[in-house]
Every structure is written in C-alpha cells, then in structure tokens.
Design a protein around this motif. Structure first.
Motif, PDB file in Angstrom:
ATOM      1  N   ARG A 147      48.182 -11.374 -35.904  1.00 40.46           N
ATOM      2  CA  ARG A 147      49.077 -11.335 -36.983  1.00 40.46           C
ATOM      3  C   ARG A 147      49.015 -12.446 -37.706  1.00 40.46           C
ATOM      4  O   ARG A 147      49.680 -13.330 -37.010  1.00 40.46           O
ATOM      5  N   LEU A 148      48.918 -12.648 -38.963  1.00 36.29           N
ATOM      6  CA  LEU A 148      49.099 -13.676 -39.819  1.00 36.29           C
ATOM      7  C   LEU A 148      50.262 -13.489 -40.738  1.00 36.29           C
ATOM      8  O   LEU A 148      50.833 -12.413 -41.160  1.00 36.29           O
ATOM      9  N   THR A 149      51.336 -14.570 -40.835  1.00 33.42           N
ATOM     10  CA  THR A 149      52.429 -14.427 -41.735  1.00 33.42           C
ATOM     11  C   THR A 149      51.811 -14.919 -43.155  1.00 33.42           C
ATOM     12  O   THR A 149      50.872 -15.745 -43.310  1.00 33.42           O
ATOM     13  N   VAL A 150      52.112 -14.083 -44.297  1.00 34.81           N
ATOM     14  CA  VAL A 150      51.479 -14.380 -45.738  1.00 34.81           C
ATOM     15  C   VAL A 150      52.752 -14.449 -46.560  1.00 34.81           C
ATOM     16  O   VAL A 150      53.927 -13.937 -46.329  1.00 34.81           O
ATOM     17  N   SER A 152      46.926 -10.751 -50.100  1.00 34.38           N
ATOM     18  CA  SER A 152      46.378 -11.152 -48.784  1.00 34.38           C
ATOM     19  C   SER A 152      45.580  -9.728 -48.306  1.00 34.38           C
ATOM     20  O   SER A 152      44.462  -9.875 -47.758  1.00 34.38           O
ATOM     21  N   LEU A 204      49.094  -8.474 -41.019  1.00 30.18           N
ATOM     22  CA  LEU A 204      49.611  -9.296 -42.111  1.00 30.18           C
ATOM     23  C   LEU A 204      50.990  -8.719 -42.118  1.00 30.18           C
ATOM     24  O   LEU A 204      51.493  -7.806 -42.184  1.00 30.18           O
ATOM     25  N   PHE A 259      50.052 -22.630 -45.330  1.00 27.21           N
ATOM     26  CA  PHE A 259      49.384 -22.956 -43.805  1.00 27.21           C
ATOM     27  C   PHE A 259      49.087 -24.406 -43.739  1.00 27.21           C
ATOM     28  O   PHE A 259      48.721 -25.068 -44.859  1.00 27.21           O
ATOM     29  N   LEU A 309      48.219 -21.813 -34.967  1.00 28.02           N
ATOM     30  CA  LEU A 309      47.007 -21.565 -35.314  1.00 28.02           C
ATOM     31  C   LEU A 309      46.240 -22.949 -36.052  1.00 28.02           C
ATOM     32  O   LEU A 309      46.813 -23.494 -36.855  1.00 28.02           O
ATOM     33  N   VAL A 354      45.154 -20.240 -45.151  1.00 30.34           N
ATOM     34  CA  VAL A 354      44.801 -20.304 -43.548  1.00 30.34           C
ATOM     35  C   VAL A 354      43.286 -20.357 -43.412  1.00 30.34           C
ATOM     36  O   VAL A 354      42.399 -19.821 -44.140  1.00 30.34           O
TER      37      VAL A 354
END
Length: 143
Positions: A13-16, A22, A69, A79, A86, A135
């Motif tokens: 999972r990415l923080t956006v 996104s 996300l 990022f 990451l 990212v």
C-alpha cells in the motif's frame, strides 16, 4: 530458515496525496483493476483509522498481488527515495520491446520518464518514471 517463514508479498500500500488522481494513474497507466474501494470519505478521521474501511482508500489487483492506495498525506507532501523506507517499485514486462513501447506511450501522455537502460550484469533492461506523488516506478524486462 529465518525467524519467520513467509510465503511472499501479500499486498503493498502506498500513501498518496490525492486518491482520485492516483487511482486514475494506476488504472490508466498500469492497467490495475480496482477490486475494493472504501465506502467512507478520506476526510472522515474515523475512516482514516479503520483498516476494514481501507483507511479511505482503494485496492487494486495487480497481476496476482493486491496493491493499495491510502489517502492520508498532505497535498504538499512528495515522495523522497533517499529517506528510510521505499526506494522504488518495479513491475515486470515481457520484453525489452515492451519497454520501448511503454516509453512511447508515456511520452504520448506527457508522463516524464527515463530512457530504456540495459543492465547487462543483471540480465535486465529498465525504464523509470514516477507516479503523481513522485513515487519512483520502474518497468523491468529480461534482456
């Protein structure tokens, strides 16, 4: 064997900063299919703390892996690969030709990207670009 016996990566999972932007990027650029989306607003603090509500985010199926996300970053955050955490994500494509085709399609969409680079010592070629939050992403193909 290590202390914990794992069987692979289950999800990532990415923080956006902007969920809709996104989600559109990962759907349209990488073709990821949405399999679940929070029923709550990311503006609701209770939703942002609730894993059963996906923290207000979205989950994709990405070639056998789940990719999420989470919209909790401030709109001005970006990022930074040089910080702990990451560095980049790399997705496999079938051939070097697929990398050159991808570079052409990114160019057509106005998405900045690097050139296709051969890393002969590793037996791969790569193409680098970034998502809307900066990212670092990469496509990797066998040589």
């Amino acid at each position: 064997m290590g202390l914990i016996d794992t069987a692979g990566i289950h999800h990532l999972r990415l923080t956006v900063t902007d969920l809709e932007r996104s989600q559109e990027f990962y759907s349209e650029v990488l073709g990821f299919e949405v399999v679940a989306k929070s029923d709550g607003s990311p503006d609701d603090p209770a939703v942002l703390r609730d894993p059963s509500r996906l923290y207000g985010g979205v989950v994709f199926r990405a070639h056998g892996m789940l990719f999420g996300l989470r919209p909790v970053a401030s709109g001005t955050d970006r990022f930074v690969a040089e910080r702990v955490g990451l560095d980049h994500l790399s997705f496999t494509v079938p051939s070097r030709e697929a990398l050159t085709d991808a570079a052409d399609r990114l160019e057509e969409r106005g998405i900045p990207h690097g050139s296709v680079k051969d890393l002969s010592d590793f037996g791969i070629s790569i193409l680098s670009f970034s998502d809307p939050d900066g990212v670092h992403l990469e496509l990797t193909a066998p040589l």
